[in-house]
Scaffold this motif. Structure first.
Motif, short mmCIF file in Angstrom:
data_model
loop_
_atom_site.label_atom_id
_atom_site.label_comp_id
_atom_site.label_asym_id
_atom_site.label_seq_id
_atom_site.Cartn_x
_atom_site.Cartn_y
_atom_site.Cartn_z
N ALA A 1 25.66 71.95 18.76
CA ALA A 1 25.58 72.59 17.44
C ALA A 1 26.24 71.71 16.38
O ALA A 1 25.69 71.54 15.27
N ARG A 2 27.39 71.14 16.70
CA ARG A 2 28.06 70.27 15.73
C ARG A 2 27.23 69.04 15.42
O ARG A 2 27.13 68.60 14.26
N GLN A 3 26.60 68.45 16.45
CA GLN A 3 25.76 67.28 16.24
C GLN A 3 24.58 67.59 15.32
O GLN A 3 24.13 66.74 14.55
N MET A 4 24.08 68.81 15.42
CA MET A 4 22.91 69.21 14.64
C MET A 4 23.28 69.83 13.30
O MET A 4 22.39 70.23 12.54
N GLY A 5 24.58 69.95 13.02
CA GLY A 5 25.01 70.56 11.77
C GLY A 5 24.78 72.05 11.72
O GLY A 5 24.55 72.62 10.65
N MET A 6 24.84 72.68 12.90
CA MET A 6 24.62 74.13 12.99
C MET A 6 25.92 74.80 13.42
O MET A 6 26.81 74.16 13.98
N SER A 7 25.99 76.08 13.21
CA SER A 7 27.10 76.84 13.76
C SER A 7 26.76 77.21 15.20
O SER A 7 25.59 77.23 15.59
N GLY A 8 27.80 77.48 15.98
CA GLY A 8 27.56 77.90 17.36
C GLY A 8 26.67 79.13 17.45
O GLY A 8 25.67 79.14 18.19
N PRO A 9 26.96 80.19 16.69
CA PRO A 9 26.11 81.39 16.75
C PRO A 9 24.66 81.10 16.38
O PRO A 9 23.75 81.71 16.94
N ALA A 10 24.43 80.16 15.46
CA ALA A 10 23.05 79.84 15.08
C ALA A 10 22.31 79.21 16.25
O ALA A 10 21.15 79.53 16.51
N LEU A 11 22.99 78.32 16.97
CA LEU A 11 22.34 77.66 18.11
C LEU A 11 22.05 78.66 19.22
O LEU A 11 21.04 78.56 19.91
N TYR A 12 22.93 79.65 19.38
CA TYR A 12 22.73 80.63 20.45
C TYR A 12 21.50 81.51 20.21
O TYR A 12 21.11 82.28 21.09
N ARG A 13 20.90 81.40 19.04
CA ARG A 13 19.64 82.12 18.82
C ARG A 13 18.48 81.43 19.54
O ARG A 13 17.42 82.01 19.71
N GLN B 1 10.46 73.26 17.43
CA GLN B 1 11.05 71.97 17.07
C GLN B 1 12.55 71.96 17.29
O GLN B 1 13.11 70.98 17.79
N VAL B 2 13.22 73.04 16.90
CA VAL B 2 14.68 73.10 17.07
C VAL B 2 15.04 73.12 18.55
O VAL B 2 15.97 72.43 19.00
N ARG B 3 14.31 73.90 19.34
CA ARG B 3 14.58 73.94 20.78
C ARG B 3 14.39 72.55 21.40
O ARG B 3 15.18 72.13 22.24
N ALA B 4 13.35 71.84 20.97
CA ALA B 4 13.12 70.49 21.49
C ALA B 4 14.27 69.56 21.11
O ALA B 4 14.72 68.74 21.93
N GLU B 5 14.78 69.68 19.89
CA GLU B 5 15.89 68.84 19.46
C GLU B 5 17.16 69.17 20.24
O GLU B 5 17.92 68.27 20.62
N ILE B 6 17.38 70.44 20.48
CA ILE B 6 18.54 70.85 21.27
C ILE B 6 18.47 70.23 22.67
O ILE B 6 19.46 69.70 23.19
#
Length: 219
Positions: free
Chosen positions: A45-57, A18-23
């Protein structure tokens, strides 16, 4: 009732999908607004309220995300044309399916058929999908070829230069027709989607149909 592949995933796998689809949805929005070169994982990442390192997972880097978008685009077109062919579409039917697919999402079209992304190299598996798309077209061109179709100079050239068609048994004149079909219709679509017909006071759909008629009448 048997579980689907998605239902069989554990909660963590479903959440990751789900997160990958939203990205990817946010990535398409960025591309539509500013183009592929401006694609930024940190902005997503900012749009999704995540940190950059979190999105890079979820995506290792920008190229990893672009690769997934390209795979999705090729897979979508492959499935669209294959479904049209399975439903009995002839060469003209495939052409209209291609145009409808392109008009539905121009950014998706341009990602795979527009200007290459600087410094980016598409993965090998997209070449395999592209080959399946061409095979669908070659099937239709072979079926449409008249028994007494005259030989052409370029057709004779293709008899010995057909590696791009893989192991498809299409005769040289069908290869020629497929290349003519592919290049002319993509040329039309690229101009139409980029807005180059705007203000010219003619209907692009009628122009597409006229060019298609010319191609199929000579098949």
């Amino acid at each position: 009732m048997a579980e689907t592949a998605a239902e069989a995933r554990n909660p963590r796998e479903r959440y990751r999908a789900q997160v990958r689809a939203e990205i990817k949805e946010h990535a398409w929005e960025q591309i539509a607004t500013a183009g592929v070169p401006a694609l930024s994982l940190n902005a997503i990442a900012r749009q999704m309220g995540m940190s950059g390192p979190a999105l890079y997972r979820y995506f290792a880097n920008r190229d990893d995300l672009i690769t997934e978008l390209i795979r999705d685009a090729y897979r979508s077109l492959d499935e669209t044309l294959a479904a049209a062919a399975s439903g009995g579409a002839d060469l003209a039917g495939l052409a209209h399916a291609l145009r409808e697919w392109a008009l539905a999402d121009p950014q998706r079209y341009f990602l795979i058929y527009g200007t290459p992304v600087p410094g980016y190299h598409a993965p090998q598996d997209t070449t395999e999908t592209s080959a399946r798309i061409m095979a669908t077209l070659l099937d239709a061109c072979t079926a449409a070829l008249a028994p007494d179709a005259p030989a052409t100079l370029f057709g004779a050239h293709l008899a010995d230069h057909r590696d791009w068609a893989r192991d498809h048994p299409a005769p040289p004149e069908a290869l020629h027709r497929a290349l003519s079909f592919w290049t002319r219709l993509h040329g039309l679509l690229s101009l139409e989607l980029a807005g180059h017909f705007t203000g010219m006071a003619f209907d692009p759909a009628l122009f597409f149909a006229a060019e298609l008629a010319d191609l199929t009448d000579r098949a």
